[in-house]
Design a protein around this motif. Structure first.
Motif, PDB file in Angstrom:
ATOM      1  N   TRP A  15     -39.463 -48.451 -40.110  1.00 52.24           N
ATOM      2  CA  TRP A  15     -38.159 -47.826 -39.103  1.00 52.24           C
ATOM      3  C   TRP A  15     -37.577 -46.467 -40.132  1.00 52.24           C
ATOM      4  CZ3 TRP A  15     -36.541 -46.959 -34.770  1.00 52.24           C
ATOM      5  CH2 TRP A  15     -37.050 -47.904 -33.904  1.00 52.24           C
ATOM      6  N   LYS A  16     -38.325 -47.112 -41.484  1.00 52.90           N
ATOM      7  CA  LYS A  16     -37.437 -46.048 -42.775  1.00 52.90           C
ATOM      8  C   LYS A  16     -38.289 -44.872 -42.687  1.00 52.90           C
ATOM      9  CE  LYS A  16     -35.406 -46.139 -47.380  1.00 52.90           C
ATOM     10  NZ  LYS A  16     -34.339 -46.022 -48.720  1.00 52.90           N
ATOM     11  N   VAL A  22     -38.583 -38.092 -38.510  1.00 49.81           N
ATOM     12  CA  VAL A  22     -37.257 -37.487 -37.856  1.00 49.81           C
ATOM     13  C   VAL A  22     -36.396 -36.788 -38.620  1.00 49.81           C
ATOM     14  CG1 VAL A  22     -35.239 -38.487 -35.958  1.00 49.81           C
ATOM     15  CG2 VAL A  22     -36.863 -39.179 -36.259  1.00 49.81           C
ATOM     16  N   PHE A  23     -36.166 -36.966 -39.644  1.00 51.80           N
ATOM     17  CA  PHE A  23     -35.167 -36.035 -40.420  1.00 51.80           C
ATOM     18  C   PHE A  23     -35.426 -34.676 -40.656  1.00 51.80           C
ATOM     19  CE2 PHE A  23     -32.604 -39.909 -42.381  1.00 51.80           C
ATOM     20  CZ  PHE A  23     -31.805 -39.622 -41.360  1.00 51.80           C
ATOM     21  N   ASP A  35     -31.341 -40.510 -47.412  1.00 57.38           N
ATOM     22  CA  ASP A  35     -32.025 -41.639 -47.506  1.00 57.38           C
ATOM     23  C   ASP A  35     -30.804 -43.051 -47.671  1.00 57.38           C
ATOM     24  OD1 ASP A  35     -34.557 -40.932 -48.156  1.00 57.38           O
ATOM     25  OD2 ASP A  35     -33.855 -41.465 -50.809  1.00 57.38           O
ATOM     26  N   ASN A  36     -30.033 -43.479 -47.245  1.00 55.80           N
ATOM     27  CA  ASN A  36     -29.016 -44.068 -47.442  1.00 55.80           C
ATOM     28  C   ASN A  36     -28.422 -44.110 -45.403  1.00 55.80           C
ATOM     29  OD1 ASN A  36     -28.709 -44.738 -49.605  1.00 55.80           O
ATOM     30  ND2 ASN A  36     -26.769 -43.721 -50.026  1.00 55.80           N
ATOM     31  N   VAL A  37     -28.921 -42.729 -45.190  1.00 61.60           N
ATOM     32  CA  VAL A  37     -28.578 -43.054 -43.701  1.00 61.60           C
ATOM     33  C   VAL A  37     -29.536 -43.790 -43.041  1.00 61.60           C
ATOM     34  CG1 VAL A  37     -28.504 -41.701 -41.621  1.00 61.60           C
ATOM     35  CG2 VAL A  37     -26.053 -41.338 -43.622  1.00 61.60           C
ATOM     36  N   ALA A  38     -30.763 -43.441 -43.958  1.00 64.87           N
ATOM     37  CA  ALA A  38     -32.028 -43.780 -43.273  1.00 64.87           C
ATOM     38  C   ALA A  38     -32.540 -45.587 -43.252  1.00 64.87           C
ATOM     39  CB  ALA A  38     -32.861 -43.071 -44.399  1.00 64.87           C
ATOM     40  N   ALA A  39     -31.775 -45.647 -43.820  1.00 63.34           N
ATOM     41  CA  ALA A  39     -31.654 -47.619 -45.125  1.00 63.34           C
ATOM     42  C   ALA A  39     -30.529 -47.544 -43.654  1.00 63.34           C
ATOM     43  CB  ALA A  39     -31.677 -47.792 -46.859  1.00 63.34           C
ATOM     44  N   TYR A  44     -29.495 -51.108 -38.879  1.00 63.71           N
ATOM     45  CA  TYR A  44     -29.461 -51.354 -37.523  1.00 63.71           C
ATOM     46  C   TYR A  44     -30.783 -51.667 -36.460  1.00 63.71           C
ATOM     47  CZ  TYR A  44     -27.119 -50.856 -33.299  1.00 63.71           C
ATOM     48  OH  TYR A  44     -25.978 -51.568 -32.470  1.00 63.71           O
ATOM     49  N   CYS A  45     -31.385 -51.211 -36.583  1.00 64.42           N
ATOM     50  CA  CYS A  45     -32.109 -51.171 -35.187  1.00 64.42           C
ATOM     51  C   CYS A  45     -33.731 -52.507 -35.774  1.00 64.42           C
ATOM     52  CB  CYS A  45     -33.529 -49.775 -35.400  1.00 64.42           C
ATOM     53  SG  CYS A  45     -32.913 -48.635 -35.006  1.00 64.42           S
ATOM     54  N   ARG A  46     -33.514 -52.734 -36.577  1.00 63.56           N
ATOM     55  CA  ARG A  46     -34.725 -53.628 -37.153  1.00 63.56           C
ATOM     56  C   ARG A  46     -33.312 -55.006 -36.353  1.00 63.56           C
ATOM     57  NH1 ARG A  46     -35.724 -51.664 -42.199  1.00 63.56           N
ATOM     58  NH2 ARG A  46     -33.946 -53.255 -42.848  1.00 63.56           N
TER      59      ARG A  46
END
Length: 225
Positions: A15-16, A22-23, A35-39, A44-46
């Motif tokens: 996911w990350k 995407v970014f 990085d923090n937003v991606a994490a 959330y998605c997981r």
């Protein structure tokens, strides 16, 4: 060497990695914030979408996450890449920043069932469209009782849209005819005719005046005419 590379890839969060791609496609600068937003979005998605996320859902989740860390420029870049969301970026930034029950409305946002709108006669910028024509109803939902429950659940999550204006604003309604569960050859009298649905929704808003300290209630407009 090959074994080490394999273990490195194995440890990577898919996911990350996808979010970082995407970014990059959106030209969102890399860094600690990204990085923090991606994490955060990956976690959330997981947890809530283990089977995958629709593209528009993911984009709104990303925009919401950037709003949460007050990076409106990145959120604006995400929203600007979406249709029809790019037409109302400022409105989306506003609601994504203030809406606390965003996950409940995510499917309606991404499918365009709930979206900002504009009306020349509105004195305040608080018009939203609720498009029932885009709402896919299962057979079990095509009954009066279930239908009214579904409408109530959607409307109750929209009340916050008009809190800042103490209830002043407009809710434009489309596709009301699609909710007539007895349409067609059957002429049975039902409570799902357009006028009945409008009255039901108007009553839901009236009930909120005292509870939310509203001075008025949003006007309902049938946009099918």
């Amino acid at each position: 060497m090959r074994a080490a590379a394999f273990h490195t890839l194995e440890r990577q969060d898919p996911w990350k990695v996808h979010l970082q791609e995407v970014f990059a496609a959106l030209e969102i600068p890399p860094g600690t914030m990204a990085d923090n937003v991606a994490a955060s979005v990956a976690m959330y998605c997981r947890e809530f979408h283990p089977g995958g996320v629709q593209r528009t859902d993911l984009a709104l989740l990303i925009a919401r996450a950037f709003c949460a860390v007050n990076d409106r420029a990145a959120a604006e870049r995400v929203l600007g890449s979406m249709q029809p969301h790019s037409r109302h970026v400022a409105r989306w930034l506003e609601i994504l920043s203030e809406l606390h029950h965003f996950p409940l409305l995510l499917p309606y946002f991404s499918l365009g069932i709930i979206r900002p709108a504009e009306w020349a006669g509105a004195q305040v910028d608080r018009m939203w469209t609720l498009d029932f024509g885009r709402l896919a109803l299962s057979e079990s939902e095509r009954h009066e009782m279930m239908l009214y429950r579904s409408i109530r659940a959607i409307i109750e999550n929209m009340f916050v849209f008009w809190d800042a204006t103490e209830g002043e604003g407009v809710l434009g309604l489309k596709g009301l005819a699609a909710l007539n569960v007895e349409e067609g050859s059957r002429c049975k009298q039902t409570l799902t005719a357009t006028d009945d649905l409008l009255e039901y929704m108007a009553d839901l808003f009236r009930q909120q005046m005292q509870h939310r300290n509203w001075q008025s209630v949003p006007s309902l407009m049938n946009l099918d005419f």
